[in-house]
Design a protein around this motif. Structure first.
Motif, PDB file in Angstrom:
ATOM      1  N   GLN A   1      -1.197  -8.766  18.388  1.00 30.91           N
ATOM      2  CA  GLN A   1      -0.400  -9.606  17.495  1.00 30.91           C
ATOM      3  C   GLN A   1      -0.553 -11.086  17.848  1.00 30.91           C
ATOM      4  OE1 GLN A   1       0.188  -7.624  14.997  1.00 30.91           O
ATOM      5  NE2 GLN A   1       2.412  -7.712  14.874  1.00 30.91           N
ATOM      6  N   GLY A   2      -1.715 -11.463  18.342  1.00 28.57           N
ATOM      7  CA  GLY A   2      -1.967 -12.848  18.703  1.00 28.57           C
ATOM      8  C   GLY A   2      -1.421 -13.248  20.058  1.00 28.57           C
ATOM      9  N   MET A   3      -0.712 -12.355  20.721  1.00 25.37           N
ATOM     10  CA  MET A   3      -0.107 -12.661  22.020  1.00 25.37           C
ATOM     11  C   MET A   3      -0.972 -12.120  23.142  1.00 25.37           C
ATOM     12  SD  MET A   3       3.924 -11.984  21.180  1.00 25.37           S
ATOM     13  CE  MET A   3       3.622 -10.490  20.242  1.00 25.37           C
ATOM     14  N   LYS A   4      -1.302 -12.959  24.086  1.00 31.93           N
ATOM     15  CA  LYS A   4      -2.173 -12.587  25.184  1.00 31.93           C
ATOM     16  C   LYS A   4      -1.443 -11.677  26.171  1.00 31.93           C
ATOM     17  CE  LYS A   4      -5.423 -14.505  28.533  1.00 31.93           C
ATOM     18  NZ  LYS A   4      -6.535 -13.692  28.013  1.00 31.93           N
TER      19      LYS A   4
ATOM     20  N   PHE B   1       1.097   1.863  16.193  1.00 27.18           N
ATOM     21  CA  PHE B   1       1.134   0.508  16.720  1.00 27.18           C
ATOM     22  C   PHE B   1       2.347   0.282  17.612  1.00 27.18           C
ATOM     23  CE2 PHE B   1       1.361  -4.218  16.144  1.00 27.18           C
ATOM     24  CZ  PHE B   1       0.183  -4.477  16.829  1.00 27.18           C
ATOM     25  N   ASP B   2       3.466   0.937  17.278  1.00 28.30           N
ATOM     26  CA  ASP B   2       4.665   0.811  18.110  1.00 28.30           C
ATOM     27  C   ASP B   2       4.434   1.341  19.519  1.00 28.30           C
ATOM     28  OD1 ASP B   2       6.039  -0.334  16.020  1.00 28.30           O
ATOM     29  OD2 ASP B   2       7.080   1.498  15.432  1.00 28.30           O
ATOM     30  N   ASP B   3       3.490   2.283  19.667  1.00 33.02           N
ATOM     31  CA  ASP B   3       3.184   2.795  21.001  1.00 33.02           C
ATOM     32  C   ASP B   3       2.640   1.686  21.891  1.00 33.02           C
ATOM     33  OD1 ASP B   3       3.895   5.359  20.177  1.00 33.02           O
ATOM     34  OD2 ASP B   3       1.853   5.841  19.553  1.00 33.02           O
ATOM     35  N   LEU B   4       1.910   0.763  21.292  1.00 35.46           N
ATOM     36  CA  LEU B   4       1.317  -0.333  22.058  1.00 35.46           C
ATOM     37  C   LEU B   4       2.320  -1.443  22.353  1.00 35.46           C
ATOM     38  CD1 LEU B   4      -2.128  -0.814  20.260  1.00 35.46           C
ATOM     39  CD2 LEU B   4      -1.782   0.031  22.575  1.00 35.46           C
ATOM     40  N   VAL B   5       3.058  -1.867  21.353  1.00 33.89           N
ATOM     41  CA  VAL B   5       3.856  -3.081  21.498  1.00 33.89           C
ATOM     42  C   VAL B   5       5.346  -2.832  21.696  1.00 33.89           C
ATOM     43  CG1 VAL B   5       2.206  -4.411  20.140  1.00 33.89           C
ATOM     44  CG2 VAL B   5       4.163  -3.348  18.995  1.00 33.89           C
ATOM     45  N   GLY B   6       5.821  -1.640  21.379  1.00 31.89           N
ATOM     46  CA  GLY B   6       7.251  -1.376  21.414  1.00 31.89           C
ATOM     47  C   GLY B   6       7.856  -1.571  20.030  1.00 31.89           C
ATOM     48  N   PHE B   7       9.152  -1.598  19.963  1.00 35.24           N
ATOM     49  CA  PHE B   7       9.852  -1.670  18.689  1.00 35.24           C
ATOM     50  C   PHE B   7      10.337  -3.091  18.429  1.00 35.24           C
ATOM     51  CE2 PHE B   7      10.309   2.597  20.393  1.00 35.24           C
ATOM     52  CZ  PHE B   7       9.796   3.349  19.342  1.00 35.24           C
TER      53      PHE B   7
ATOM     54  N   TYR C   1      10.071  -7.573  21.345  1.00 32.11           N
ATOM     55  CA  TYR C   1       9.733  -6.159  21.304  1.00 32.11           C
ATOM     56  C   TYR C   1      10.481  -5.415  22.411  1.00 32.11           C
ATOM     57  CZ  TYR C   1       5.990  -7.363  18.084  1.00 32.11           C
ATOM     58  OH  TYR C   1       5.281  -7.810  16.998  1.00 32.11           O
ATOM     59  N   ILE C   2      11.118  -4.323  22.024  1.00 30.68           N
ATOM     60  CA  ILE C   2      11.768  -3.462  23.011  1.00 30.68           C
ATOM     61  C   ILE C   2      10.686  -2.593  23.648  1.00 30.68           C
ATOM     62  CG2 ILE C   2      13.473  -1.642  23.358  1.00 30.68           C
ATOM     63  CD1 ILE C   2      14.951  -2.696  20.910  1.00 30.68           C
TER      64      ILE C   2
ATOM     65  N   THR D   1       8.769   0.143  26.134  1.00 29.08           N
ATOM     66  CA  THR D   1       8.929   1.496  26.661  1.00 29.08           C
ATOM     67  C   THR D   1       7.944   1.665  27.813  1.00 29.08           C
ATOM     68  OG1 THR D   1       7.197   2.567  25.341  1.00 29.08           O
ATOM     69  CG2 THR D   1       9.333   2.202  24.265  1.00 29.08           C
ATOM     70  N   PRO D   2       8.023   2.783  28.549  1.00 28.66           N
ATOM     71  CA  PRO D   2       7.044   2.997  29.621  1.00 28.66           C
ATOM     72  C   PRO D   2       5.599   3.054  29.133  1.00 28.66           C
ATOM     73  CG  PRO D   2       8.931   4.439  29.926  1.00 28.66           C
ATOM     74  CD  PRO D   2       9.104   3.802  28.580  1.00 28.66           C
ATOM     75  N   ALA D   3       5.384   3.209  27.812  1.00 27.57           N
ATOM     76  CA  ALA D   3       4.028   3.332  27.285  1.00 27.57           C
ATOM     77  C   ALA D   3       3.475   2.022  26.726  1.00 27.57           C
ATOM     78  CB  ALA D   3       3.990   4.391  26.185  1.00 27.57           C
ATOM     79  N   THR D   4       4.292   0.987  26.591  1.00 31.76           N
ATOM     80  CA  THR D   4       3.803  -0.242  25.974  1.00 31.76           C
ATOM     81  C   THR D   4       2.802  -0.944  26.883  1.00 31.76           C
ATOM     82  OG1 THR D   4       5.792  -1.369  26.787  1.00 31.76           O
ATOM     83  CG2 THR D   4       5.791  -0.628  24.494  1.00 31.76           C
ATOM     84  N   VAL D   5       2.016  -1.825  26.267  1.00 33.05           N
ATOM     85  CA  VAL D   5       0.835  -2.360  26.925  1.00 33.05           C
ATOM     86  C   VAL D   5       1.086  -3.653  27.689  1.00 33.05           C
ATOM     87  CG1 VAL D   5       0.045  -3.812  24.994  1.00 33.05           C
ATOM     88  CG2 VAL D   5      -1.654  -2.687  26.472  1.00 33.05           C
ATOM     89  N   TRP D   6       2.277  -4.243  27.561  1.00 35.44           N
ATOM     90  CA  TRP D   6       2.470  -5.625  27.988  1.00 35.44           C
ATOM     91  C   TRP D   6       2.232  -5.873  29.468  1.00 35.44           C
ATOM     92  CZ3 TRP D   6       2.064  -8.518  24.025  1.00 35.44           C
ATOM     93  CH2 TRP D   6       2.542  -8.094  22.793  1.00 35.44           C
ATOM     94  N   ASP D   7       2.526  -4.910  30.331  1.00 33.79           N
ATOM     95  CA  ASP D   7       2.334  -5.143  31.765  1.00 33.79           C
ATOM     96  C   ASP D   7       1.092  -4.426  32.304  1.00 33.79           C
ATOM     97  OD1 ASP D   7       3.270  -2.553  31.553  1.00 33.79           O
ATOM     98  OD2 ASP D   7       4.495  -2.658  33.385  1.00 33.79           O
ATOM     99  N   ALA D   8       0.242  -3.906  31.421  1.00 39.18           N
ATOM    100  CA  ALA D   8      -0.921  -3.140  31.859  1.00 39.18           C
ATOM    101  C   ALA D   8      -1.971  -4.037  32.503  1.00 39.18           C
ATOM    102  CB  ALA D   8      -1.538  -2.396  30.677  1.00 39.18           C
ATOM    103  N   GLU D   9      -2.618  -3.502  33.525  1.00 38.87           N
ATOM    104  CA  GLU D   9      -3.768  -4.161  34.147  1.00 38.87           C
ATOM    105  C   GLU D   9      -5.075  -3.500  33.715  1.00 38.87           C
ATOM    106  OE1 GLU D   9      -2.016  -5.671  38.389  1.00 38.87           O
ATOM    107  OE2 GLU D   9      -2.245  -3.497  38.135  1.00 38.87           O
ATOM    108  N   SER D  10      -4.988  -2.237  33.292  1.00 36.98           N
ATOM    109  CA  SER D  10      -6.144  -1.540  32.733  1.00 36.98           C
ATOM    110  C   SER D  10      -5.672  -0.657  31.589  1.00 36.98           C
ATOM    111  CB  SER D  10      -6.860  -0.693  33.799  1.00 36.98           C
ATOM    112  OG  SER D  10      -5.998   0.312  34.310  1.00 36.98           O
ATOM    113  N   VAL D  11      -6.533  -0.525  30.587  1.00 38.37           N
ATOM    114  CA  VAL D  11      -6.224   0.273  29.406  1.00 38.37           C
ATOM    115  C   VAL D  11      -7.408   1.174  29.097  1.00 38.37           C
ATOM    116  CG1 VAL D  11      -5.891   0.200  26.905  1.00 38.37           C
ATOM    117  CG2 VAL D  11      -4.590  -1.338  28.359  1.00 38.37           C
ATOM    118  N   LEU D  12      -7.129   2.458  28.857  1.00 34.68           N
ATOM    119  CA  LEU D  12      -8.134   3.401  28.373  1.00 34.68           C
ATOM    120  C   LEU D  12      -7.777   3.793  26.948  1.00 34.68           C
ATOM    121  CD1 LEU D  12     -10.353   5.528  28.298  1.00 34.68           C
ATOM    122  CD2 LEU D  12      -8.896   7.024  29.692  1.00 34.68           C
ATOM    123  N   ILE D  13      -8.673   3.496  26.016  1.00 34.40           N
ATOM    124  CA  ILE D  13      -8.510   3.916  24.625  1.00 34.40           C
ATOM    125  C   ILE D  13      -9.389   5.151  24.441  1.00 34.40           C
ATOM    126  CG2 ILE D  13      -8.618   3.230  22.216  1.00 34.40           C
ATOM    127  CD1 ILE D  13      -8.751   0.290  23.269  1.00 34.40           C
TER     128      ILE D  13
END
Length: 265
Positions: free
Chosen positions: A125-128, A68-74, A86-87, A89-101
């Motif tokens: 975590q409820g945050m858009k 889960f930390d990979d998605l949101v950070g620490f 959340y701290i 990282t380059p891998a967190t999802v917050w600024d993503a425009e597209s996501v591949l799971i």
């Protein structure tokens, strides 16, 4: 511009010609897309290529390994102790425009539940996630009771509620489905670079299809809705259930496909 087959080939993805309009329709509607196919059939290549062609800020996660930390950070408490940030990282999802799971059918149940809100609501975590437009996923065939000979033991069926959030569920072609020409292209170990004009062509097609979609809904909306209802009723007679959500998705998908293929006077 009207739809012309071969746009994915220009992105270096071969053998997907018969499902090209569906892929483009998924881009037009920005609804979740799930690709199902055997190992090595180019699912991840296609989705990563789409993100590049559309110039998207993209994240590619392997669901079988993801934490889960990979998605949101620490998580880090603010100094006053009343909130947590959340701290990143380059891998967190917050600024993503597209996501591949990727490998979503190999995901642990607790992570699958967390991915549910990402796919369905674009939230963590409820945050858009304000910038997130496209949610895509890929998986291997998983169930022998569906008549599949070459299924994968580590791949398990998705929870029904999660599966029902994917508007487009597409089976991708394998080797035997490719033409002789595409087999040569796929077998070429040096690969074939995508053509720059293909990138702009895809973006233009998506934009122009979007501009046609309103007219398509006005002209064909009633007929399309009636068709989707008839399909759901026919399947129900054979004890195959489509959820009300799925029936609505079917109608919307058909209108998007009509717009992609230029179906207006």
């Amino acid at each position: 511009m009207s739809f012309k087959p071969g746009i994915l080939r220009k992105l270096g993805v071969f053998g997907y010609g018969h499902i090209e309009p569906i892929i483009v329709a998924a881009l037009v509607t920005a609804k979740p897309l799930l690709l199902i196919g055997k190992a090595g059939t180019g699912k991840s290549l296609l989705l990563n290529s789409l993100s590049s062609a559309m110039s998207l800020v993209h994240r590619h996660y392997n669901a079988s390994l993801i934490a889960f930390d990979d998605l949101v950070g620490f998580p880090y408490p603010e100094e006053e102790g009343k909130s947590i940030r959340y701290i990143e990282t380059p891998a967190t999802v917050w600024d993503a425009e597209s996501v591949l799971i990727d490998e979503i059918s190999r995901c642990k149940p607790e992570h699958q539940n967390r991915l549910f809100s990402l796919v369905h609501e674009r939230r963590i975590q409820g945050m858009k996630i304000e910038s997130l437009k496209y949610c895509w996923a890929a998986m291997n065939p998983c169930s022998p009771d569906q008549g599949i000979d070459d299924y994968y033991d580590g791949s398990v069926p998705l929870d029904q509620a999660l599966a029902d959030r994917f508007a487009f569920v597409v089976e991708v072609p394998d080797w035997e489905d490719l033409t002789a020409t595409d087999r040569k292209r796929v077998a070429n170990p040096s690969g074939i670079d995508s053509r720059p004009d293909g990138l702009q062509e895809l973006q233009d097609l998506v934009n122009e299809s979007l501009s046609r979609l309103g007219q398509v809904k006005k002209l064909y909306g009633k007929q399309t809705i009636n068709y989707a209802i008839a399909v759901a009723d026919a399947l129900a007679n054979d004890r195959v259930r489509l959820s009300p959500r799925r029936v609505s998705m079917l109608a919307e998908n058909l209108m998007a496909l009509t717009a992609v293929c230029g179906g207006t006077p």
